[in-house]
Design a protein around this motif. Structure first.
Motif, PDB file in Angstrom:
ATOM      1  N   GLN A   1       0.820  -1.209   0.000  1.00 52.93           N
ATOM      2  CA  GLN A   1       0.000   0.000   0.000  1.00 52.93           C
ATOM      3  C   GLN A   1       0.858   1.264   0.000  1.00 52.93           C
TER       4      GLN A   1
ATOM      5  N   GLY B   1      -1.199  -1.657   6.453  1.00 47.41           N
ATOM      6  CA  GLY B   1      -2.248  -2.412   5.781  1.00 47.41           C
ATOM      7  C   GLY B   1      -2.174  -3.900   6.020  1.00 47.41           C
TER       8      GLY B   1
ATOM      9  N   THR C   1      -9.951  -9.193   0.784  1.00 48.07           N
ATOM     10  CA  THR C   1     -10.008  -7.809   1.256  1.00 48.07           C
ATOM     11  C   THR C   1      -8.597  -7.288   1.504  1.00 48.07           C
ATOM     12  N   SER C   2      -8.420  -6.007   1.244  1.00 45.87           N
ATOM     13  CA  SER C   2      -7.164  -5.322   1.541  1.00 45.87           C
ATOM     14  C   SER C   2      -7.518  -4.026   2.261  1.00 45.87           C
ATOM     15  N   ASP C   3      -7.139  -3.936   3.513  1.00 47.52           N
ATOM     16  CA  ASP C   3      -7.560  -2.823   4.358  1.00 47.52           C
ATOM     17  C   ASP C   3      -6.398  -1.891   4.682  1.00 47.52           C
TER      18      ASP C   3
ATOM     19  N   GLN D   1      -5.416   0.205   7.615  1.00 42.44           N
ATOM     20  CA  GLN D   1      -5.834   0.295   8.999  1.00 42.44           C
ATOM     21  C   GLN D   1      -5.935   1.742   9.469  1.00 42.44           C
TER      22      GLN D   1
END
Length: 469
Positions: free
Chosen positions: A365, A388, A433-435, A437
């Motif tokens: 990210q 992330g 999913t790719s978050d 934070q």
């Protein structure tokens, strides 16, 4: 060979990340054999007869006009094969790539949609007994415990093996019960890997039991392998923000770099593989045989074994805990019989797989974050220091049915043939999913991000799930 765990220390291809090399400096093997069976001893100057089923009928390997590489039970045991990375290097036309444990691509003759396939239709098939278990980029890796044979069929196999076999097929064939003889063995291994404070332990066993006056045979197999980690997640800082000065001059907030103090530790890529097999063979009469089998394998990995460029040979930098769980099982029923004018085979199989993994996505990210100057173009502004995490959650259900009629080799006719049908159905539930934070707590999200992301989510053009959103 393109693998994160390169036990053979092959040189990496240009532009690929450095491989990690695993060396075992001390190993202790203990084994015991039960029963009275004796192995055949090959005579000097004689070729061993290897029977394969690459043509969907039993035939001597030397009699088939095909490019086939086959490993027998003795080959597998003598060379210590346990998984794909052990025997792939012994097959001339086979290559493979590994993204993570349980995430492999098998490629024959260099024919592939990409170097590391994912989410595409593969060009090479992988079979466990009579059922294909092929998954592009995520092929399961059955542990080679009590395996009768591994066959690598190079070249197009579409006629006999169908979809995903355009360039070749890899077959793993388990040992079947023997209704005529009691047999068994147990084996244990203890090893000390170099660069690790822990040990490898591996124990496996098999027992074959004849029942009902040698009409029924039961074969039970079990194993557990604990592999020590040897990659260290070292203490370090997140990557610097190249737009720090631009943010300051424009009055945008500047977030400080952070470390991985809570996640740094040694030997993070340890794993445990457990599993077993229960099989039953019923000799109905001289002409008919029924086989029923169940196979299960469970893999748990504490961390991934890749390294970070610029650090030590066996070091990585991660800002979150990583783990993987891969559990699958197969149920199968096979009926074989002699109809007089032809041999018939009817088989049905069900394969279920549940795989989940968590991976640190901080560096990934950060690369998006640094693509554009946030002062002028903020589409990927994660405020300079994103933290992330990515998660994959997938469950597969696969049903396979096949029926064949094959003319008999001793019919005396100059003609031979095979006819049959094949049906396979795969249902997959998958969520990736790719978050970023704490992204909703940032100034960018409050000022611009929320509005922009809401626009994308409510746009039929940008959001393919708009009608369900």
């Amino acid at each position: 060979v393109n693998t994160m765990d390169n036990k053979y220390n092959y040189p990496a291809a240009p532009g690929t990340p450095p491989f990690t090399t695993r060396q075992k400096t001390l190993a202790l093997v203990v084994s015991a054999v039960l029963g009275t069976s004796q192995g055949a001893i090959a005579q000097p100057g004689m070729l061993e007869e290897v029977i394969v089923t690459a043509s969907k009928r039993k035939a001597n390997l030397q009699d088939l006009p095909q490019a086939i590489t086959a490993f027998t039970t003795e080959d597998i045991s003598r060379q210590g094969f346990t998984g794909l990375d052990d025997y792939a290097a012994k097959i001339p036309s086979l290559a493979y790539a590994t993204r993570e444990p349980a995430g492999t691509s098998v490629v024959f003759r260099g024919v592939a949609s990409s170097g590391i396939q994912f989410g595409t239709n593969p060009s090479s098939g992988v079979y466990l007994d009579e059922q294909p278990i092929t998954q592009a980029g995520l092929n399961p890796d059955p542990r080679l415990i009590d395996i009768e044979r591994v066959e690598a069929l190079s070249g197009p196999q579409g006629t006999l093996f169908g979809d995903a076999s355009q360039s070749g097929t890899l077959r793993i064939i388990t040992n079947k019960p023997d209704p005529n003889e009691f047999d068994g063995w147990i084996e244990g291994t203890l090893a000390q890997p170099e660069h690790s404070d822990d040990q490898d332990t591996d124990i496996s066993g098999m027992v074959n039991i004849p029942l009902l006056n040698n009409k029924v045979g039961v074969r039970l197999v079990g194993f557990r392998a604990d592999e020590a980690g040897y990659i260290d997640n070292v203490l370090g800082l997140s990557q610097p923000d190249q737009w720090k000065e631009a943010r300051t001059e424009a009055g945008l907030p500047v977030r400080p770099r952070f470390d991985n103090k809570g996640f740094a530790k040694d030997d993070i890529n340890s794993s445990t593989t457990t599993g077993g097999r229960a099989a039953l063979r019923w000799l109905v009469n001289d002409d008919w045989t029924v086989d029923v089998a169940g196979i299960i394998q469970d893999l748990e990995v504490d961390g991934f074994g890749d390294t970070t460029a610029g650090l030590g040979d066996l070091q990585q930098l991660r800002f979150a805990d990583e783990k993987l769980k891969d559990k699958w099982y197969q149920l199968s029923l096979t009926i074989e019989g002699d109809l007089g004018f032809a041999d018939t085979t009817l088989t049905g199989s069900y394969f279920n797989r549940d795989m989940k993994y968590d991976a640190d996505a901080t560096s990934y990210q950060h690369d998006f974050d640094q693509t554009y100057n946030p002062v002028y173009y903020a589409i990927y502004d994660f405020t300079g220091q994103p933290r992330g995490k990515a998660r994959q959650d997938q469950e597969d259900d696969r049903w396979t049915f096949e029926g064949r009629l094959a003319t008999q080799d001793d019919s005396g006719s100059r003609w031979s043939g095979l006819v049959g049908f094949f049906y396979s159905k795969l249902e997959r539930k998958q969520l990736f999913t790719s978050d970023v934070q704490d992204f909703s707590d940032t100034e960018y999200y409050a000022n611009q991000g929320y509005s922009y992301l809401t626009y994308l989510a409510n746009s039929p053009y940008y959001n393919p799930n708009y009608d369900k959103f």
